[in-house]
Design an enzyme around this catalytic site. Structure first.
Site, short mmCIF file in Angstrom:
data_model
loop_
_atom_site.label_atom_id
_atom_site.label_comp_id
_atom_site.label_asym_id
_atom_site.label_seq_id
_atom_site.Cartn_x
_atom_site.Cartn_y
_atom_site.Cartn_z
N THR B 320 0.85 -1.21 0.00
CA THR B 320 0.00 0.00 0.00
C THR B 320 0.88 1.25 0.00
O THR B 320 0.61 2.22 -0.72
CB THR B 320 -0.93 0.01 1.24
N GLY B 321 1.92 1.20 0.82
CA GLY B 321 2.84 2.35 0.86
C GLY B 321 3.49 2.58 -0.49
O GLY B 321 3.44 3.69 -1.04
N TRP B 323 2.54 1.59 -3.39
CA TRP B 323 1.56 1.95 -4.42
C TRP B 323 1.39 3.47 -4.51
O TRP B 323 1.19 4.03 -5.58
CB TRP B 323 0.21 1.31 -4.11
N HIS B 324 1.52 4.13 -3.35
CA HIS B 324 1.30 5.57 -3.34
C HIS B 324 2.44 6.37 -3.93
O HIS B 324 2.27 7.54 -4.26
CB HIS B 324 1.00 6.06 -1.91
N GLY B 325 3.61 5.78 -4.06
CA GLY B 325 4.71 6.54 -4.67
C GLY B 325 6.04 5.85 -4.50
O GLY B 325 6.23 5.04 -3.59
#
Lengths: 403, 473
Positions: B320-321, B323-325
């Site tokens: 998730t982390g 995926w954000h950048g």
């Protein structure tokens, strides 16, 4: 639930009405520019992004009643008691005057720029004198105050450092910030409220200061009888609430109001030739000061307060041009002067034309040839460089770089 | 093209809506229109990137057909799924993470690899996840395989959710693509939702962005007072919420106008009392996607021992982390969320009902700290910023700049904090249930919403600050 949806239905109906109306009006408004862009567009696949970008710009620049929306925006900012608008694009001081500013922690380093002026002086004919004329910043030290916390751009401190560097290099300077508050002009009238430029009366005062300064450098005085520097020998035509300046155009008139504008021109007889060239555009005029050096078009524009062509400040010398050549036919034996300048100097230069023979005016942003080359090849008595504190950046000093 | 732009509002939207309702006699023609409009919408920003999206559509179409055909042959199906993941995630890696990976290699070795300049195609994380969702749903039998490439293309490229989500799972939309019904009520609700979302984005998020961006640009240095650092952190907390939820509202509203029903994506996350609850309310479609396609396949929480559950959570939150950048800040942010969610699960914190205000404070404290790390350009600056928040550099508590930002943006801070809470929902309920206030509120509502729209237009026409957080995604 029926009632719950009723209000949504009414909203949707109104939304469609507003959307379709604005859509049709916008399409009508931007049809011409879009058509022009499409006709001149490069349809090569690699150029498509540029075409889209241009269409986007056409659409955004030609929104129906664009400035009505800008005024609504400014009005809302005022309702919220805001002193800044749109990400500090423009801020309002305690007196209500608008300013450009940015978050800065100290003055900008300008040694490279002062070195360029020194290089220009070294390149000139030894007989040609050079003076740097520092025009005042709209943030007048000792007078202007910002509401607490509004960022200050350190323009004055940057100008101080720049002038100190020039003086170290032995370059003659005239700091027009000095004596500004003793000029006799009420401090609130030194600058326009909605524009970053000084008012025309302030420019006239600066013309007097410049003449005094130059008088000390020549054996023959430019204005021995103080006739040309006396405002009483000029017509002053006031236009009330007529001017929305560049800062006002960003915030709308409900944020800061409108400015008065004084048109100042000689009462005495004058005879000029005026020539300008910017890019491929050039023109020449002859006649009195008001016929050759002034355009009253911006003062007569009706219903286009926000249009760039309505910018009253550019009634003098047709605004910023790449190169201007003014010949004062009534003073053939006076000084030949060249100005490298930004916009603040324009009216001051117009008034200076009354006491010299010729003035060349170069705006570094629009003059594409070599400024140093031009200065050294033209027979000149004096070169004046006048870039205001906020413009002390490379763009205005495209000459004399080390590399 | 952005929803919050003049070209979308006054050119694209009226034209597409008008044509759509003119052509409402045929589902196929309507869908064709939506597909063409979606591709045009995407191409308006960067025409070349359409080719990447089309490649994603075509490859996932083929993978779905193959996985459907070889469903019974377990090994073949697994191979196809693996290939599909390699293609989708490989594409995402090249465009989004390659530069980051090369930078790490260069920082830790002496290889000195040259780092290419790769532009990030808008919305690539979203359409990649859509593609993966489609193939896996087909494999799981959650929706029939789509033999018509055109429908796969529409699912992946449908413009309301194309650049900023919500992330639609194929099985939630497959049927709607062919069997949806438009209605005036759906359209009306969609209009209102769209305008509210536009208001959240243009007025609240963008205004908070001005405060946050200025303070964060100062905050990396050590010259910011504690109050200013906190103000910046709170402004960013509001900015990101109103940006994301505003876009989701606009997407949900637009979809409703075309007869589609998307699931909710944000449910007032800032009223949460734990980090677990926060993630049940924040970017619900992303959380659901990770749950459906990563967490549950790993075993989720229903594993024999807690070690495995912790491992599963670690994987999900690490992803998730990332995926954000492509930056360590996102990894650390993901891991912080993991740590608190794991602790809450171990101690069953989320189920507690005591000390509610304290729980709320705790959740918001962690969320705000998390956003500071998320927003910072790198870990060093995140550290500096956090140091400023807690007065580690001796910059004092108060500064004129804090007062100025508070004064200049008081209106937006107040509205932002109020609308983080379910006030609008309560007012709607009041209108439905309460006879006393219903009539005046019913009259005020349409005018307020239309006025809100016109105010948003004035901000857009003026060309106010309009950052786009999703460029990273």
């Amino acid at each position: 639930m029926h009632n719950f949806l009723a209000k949504k239905r009414i909203t949707a109906f109104l939304f469609i009405l507003v959307l379709v109306t604005l859509s049709v009006l916008n399409i009508i408004q931007s049809f011409g520019p879009i058509k022009q862009t499409l006709a001149s567009g490069d349809y090569d696949i690699s150029e498509t992004k540029g075409l889209i970008h241009q269409l986007d710009a056409d659409i955004n620049d030609h929104v129906f009643e664009k400035f009505g929306f800008v005024e609504a925006y400014g009005y809302l900012q005022s309702l919220m008691w805001k002193n800044e608008e749109n990400n500090f694009e423009v801020v309002r001081d305690m007196e209500g005057k608008l300013h450009y500013t940015y978050f800065a922690t100290g003055p900008t380093y300008t040694k490279d720029l002062s070195d360029r002026v020194a290089a220009l002086e070294a390149h000139l004919d030894p007989q040609t004198k050079l003076t740097y004329v520092m025009t005042p910043d709209k943030y007048v030290r000792g007078y202007t105050t910002f509401p607490e916390g509004i960022p200050y751009n350190y323009n004055n401190e940057t100008a101080d450092g720049f002038l100190a560097n020039l003086e170290q290099d032995g370059i003659d300077t005239l700091d027009l910030r000095e004596g500004l508050l003793e000029s006799g002009i009420p401090p609130e009238d030194l600058f326009f409220t909605t524009d970053h430029h000084w008012k025309i009366r302030t420019a006239f005062w600066a013309f007097g200061q410049l003449v005094n300064h130059m008088d000390g450098m020549y054996t023959k005085s430019l204005d021995p009888d103080h006739y040309f520097t006396d405002i009483h020998n000029y017509n002053v035509i006031p236009y009330e609430d007529i001017f929305i300046g560049s800062q006002g155009r960003k915030a709308g008139k409900y944020f800061a109001g409108a400015d008065d504008f004084d048109l100042i021109y000689p009462k005495f007889k004058t005879n000029y030739s005026f020539y300008f060239k910017t890019g491929e555009t050039e023109a020449a005029l002859n006649g009195r000061f008001e016929d050759a050096l002034l355009t009253t078009y911006p003062l007569n524009v009706q219903g286009a307060t926000y249009d760039l062509t309505a910018d009253k400040y550019f009634t003098y010398l047709y605004g910023n041009q790449g190169i201007v050549h003014v010949v004062n036919k009534d003073n053939p034996n006076g000084l030949k002067v060249m100005f490298i300048k930004d916009s603040l100097a324009v009216p001051m230069i117009s008034f200076l034309s009354t006491v010299v023979s010729e003035i060349y005016v170069i705006d570094p942003r629009y003059y594409t040839e070599d400024i140093m080359d031009f200065a050294s090849k033209t027979e000149l008595d004096h070169v004046l460089v006048s870039i205001s504190p906020q413009d002390l950046v490379e763009e205005f000093f495209p000459y004399g770089a080390n590399n | 093209m952005l929803f919050s732009s003049v070209v979308f509002l006054f050119y694209f939207l009226p034209l597409v809506l008008g044509l759509y309702y003119v052509l409402r006699f045929s589902v196929t023609i309507k869908n064709m229109l939506l597909l063409v409009a979606s591709l045009f919408f995407y191409a308006w920003g960067e025409p070349w990137f359409v080719l990447i999206m089309l490649a994603s559509i075509c490859s996932n179409y083929v993978f779905a057909l193959l996985v459907d055909k070889f469903r019974e042959r377990r090994n073949a199906a697994y191979t196809i799924i693996t290939m599909m993941l390699i293609v989708n995630l490989g594409m995402l890696f090249v465009f989004k993470y390659l530069v980051f990976a090369l930078r790490i290699v260069n920082e830790n070795t002496s290889f000195g690899l040259s780092i290419p300049n790769i532009a990030l195609p808008l919305g690539i994380s979203f359409f990649t996840f859509h593609g993966i969702s489609y193939v896996i749903d087909v494999y799981r039998g959650h929706g029939a395989v789509q033999k018509n490439l055109f429908y796969v293309a529409l699912y992946i490229s449908f413009f309301p959710q194309l650049v900023a989500g919500p992330i639609l799972r194929y099985n939630t939309i497959a049927d709607q693509m062919v069997n949806r019904k438009e209605s005036w009520d759906k359209f009306a609700v969609g209009c209102c939702r769209f305008i509210v979302g536009l208001g959240k984005k243009v007025l609240l998020s963008n205004s908070m962005a001005i405060v946050a961006d200025h303070i964060f640009s100062m905050g990396g240095t050590s010259e910011v007072s504690s109050s200013l650092a906190w103000l910046g952190a709170i402004a960013y907390t509001l900015q990101i919420y109103f940006d994301f939820s505003g876009y989701s509202d606009m997407a949900i509203g637009l979809a409703l106008m075309f007869g589609f029903k998307f699931e909710e994506n944000f449910r007032y996350p800032y009223i949460s009392r734990s980090i677990t609850e926060f993630w049940r309310r924040w970017h619900i479609s992303l959380g659901t996607w990770f749950k459906e396609y990563v967490y549950f396949p790993l075993g989720g929480s229903r594993v024999t021992n807690k070690d495995k559950m912790i491992r599963n959570l670690l994987i999900v939150w690490g992803l998730t982390g990332v995926w954000h950048g492509a930056e360590w800040t996102f990894v650390v942010w993901g891991l912080i969320n993991f740590a608190f969610i794991a602790l809450e699960k171990i101690f069953s914190f989320d189920k507690g009902t005591r000390f509610i205000p304290l729980r709320h404070l705790y959740a918001m404290f962690i969320v705000v700290i998390g956003w500071v790390i998320f927003r910072s350009p790198d870990l060093l600056q995140a550290g500096h910023y956090l140091g400023n928040m807690f007065g580690l550099y001796g910059n004092g508590f108060w500064s004129d700049t804090t007062g100025m930002f508070l004064k200049e943006y008081a209106f937006f801070f107040i509205l932002g904090i109020l609308f983080c809470m379910p006030i609008a929902t309560r007012m709607n309920k009041l209108m439905v249930d309460g006879a006393r206030f219903r009539k005046p509120l019913e009259l005020v509502y349409p005018l307020t919403i239309i006025l809100l729209f016109l105010v948003c237009v004035s901000y857009l026409v003026k060309g106010t600050y309009n950052p786009f957080i999703y460029f990273n995604f």
